[in-house]
Design a protein around this motif. Structure first.
Motif, short mmCIF file in Angstrom:
data_model
loop_
_atom_site.label_atom_id
_atom_site.label_comp_id
_atom_site.label_asym_id
_atom_site.label_seq_id
_atom_site.Cartn_x
_atom_site.Cartn_y
_atom_site.Cartn_z
N TYR A 83 28.39 28.45 17.11
CA TYR A 83 27.57 27.53 16.56
C TYR A 83 26.72 26.82 17.70
N TYR A 134 28.16 32.62 14.74
CA TYR A 134 26.88 31.58 14.43
C TYR A 134 26.07 30.97 15.54
N SER A 141 23.18 26.80 16.63
CA SER A 141 23.03 27.19 15.12
C SER A 141 22.10 25.73 14.69
#
Length: 195
Positions: free
Chosen positions: A43, A66, A46
């Protein structure tokens, strides 16, 4: 410009809003991952909705789950040293035009801006913003990955060869003009929301 510097792995984040720079996520236009950093965390970028450019140092060997999910990347270069690309790392990158992998990379390859594993048995990601209206999946491919063609709105026709056994979830989701596709008898698994 967001610069990540230091030595060793970036931390993993549990979600997009868990990043220390999340309050600036719409202001980040590019990122530099400096030499010495060895991973891009889960992430990490992200939901950086306006981030169109990233420079990844050769010291990076893994890209987390991600990592660039929902970014506006237009291109990405994977060095020969990246040996792991996480789940959905390039998903929802609907502005992506170019994907290149160093030919010396032992785990991944690219051809015509399409990301594959090294032996091209898995099609991982098609550059969503390519202008092609049709695409023929190479004969070596046996698996079409999750989100592989997500948001490829220019595509009208896809040729899937005999030998493909699985189509991942969301593989062709939001391919709004896709009207011509034949699923061969070799396919035994189609993921949720594939179409």
């Amino acid at each position: 410009v967001l610069t990540i510097s230091g030595t060793g792995d970036m931390p993993d984040f549990v979600s997009a809003d868990n990043q220390p720079w999340y309050s600036f996520n719409t202001k980040i236009c590019s990122a530099i991952i400096a030499e010495g950093v060895t991973s891009v965390g889960d992430y990490a970028f992200s939901d950086c909705a306006n981030m169109s450019n990233v420079i990844i140092a050769d010291s990076v060997t893994s890209i987390g789950d991600y990592a660039f999910y929902m970014c506006e990347l237009t291109d990405i270069s994977i060095s020969q040293y990246v040996t792991s690309i996480g789940k959905y790392a390039l998903s929802f990158c609907t502005s992506l035009k170019e994907i290149t992998v160093d030919t010396n990379n032992p785990c991944y390859s690219s051809e015509n801006n399409v990301l594959f594993n090294k032996d091209r048995s898995v099609l991982i990601r098609y550059a969503a913003n390519k202008t092609d209206s049709s695409y023929t999946i190479p004969e070596e491919v046996t698996s079409i990955g999750e989100y592989a063609f997500f948001g490829c709105s220019n595509l009208i026709k896809i040729d899937i060869p005999d030998g493909v056994a699985s189509i991942g979830e969301y593989a062709f989701s939001y391919c709004t003009y896709l009207s011509d596709i034949i699923i061969p008898d070799s396919v035994i698994s189609i993921g949720d929301s594939a179409f």
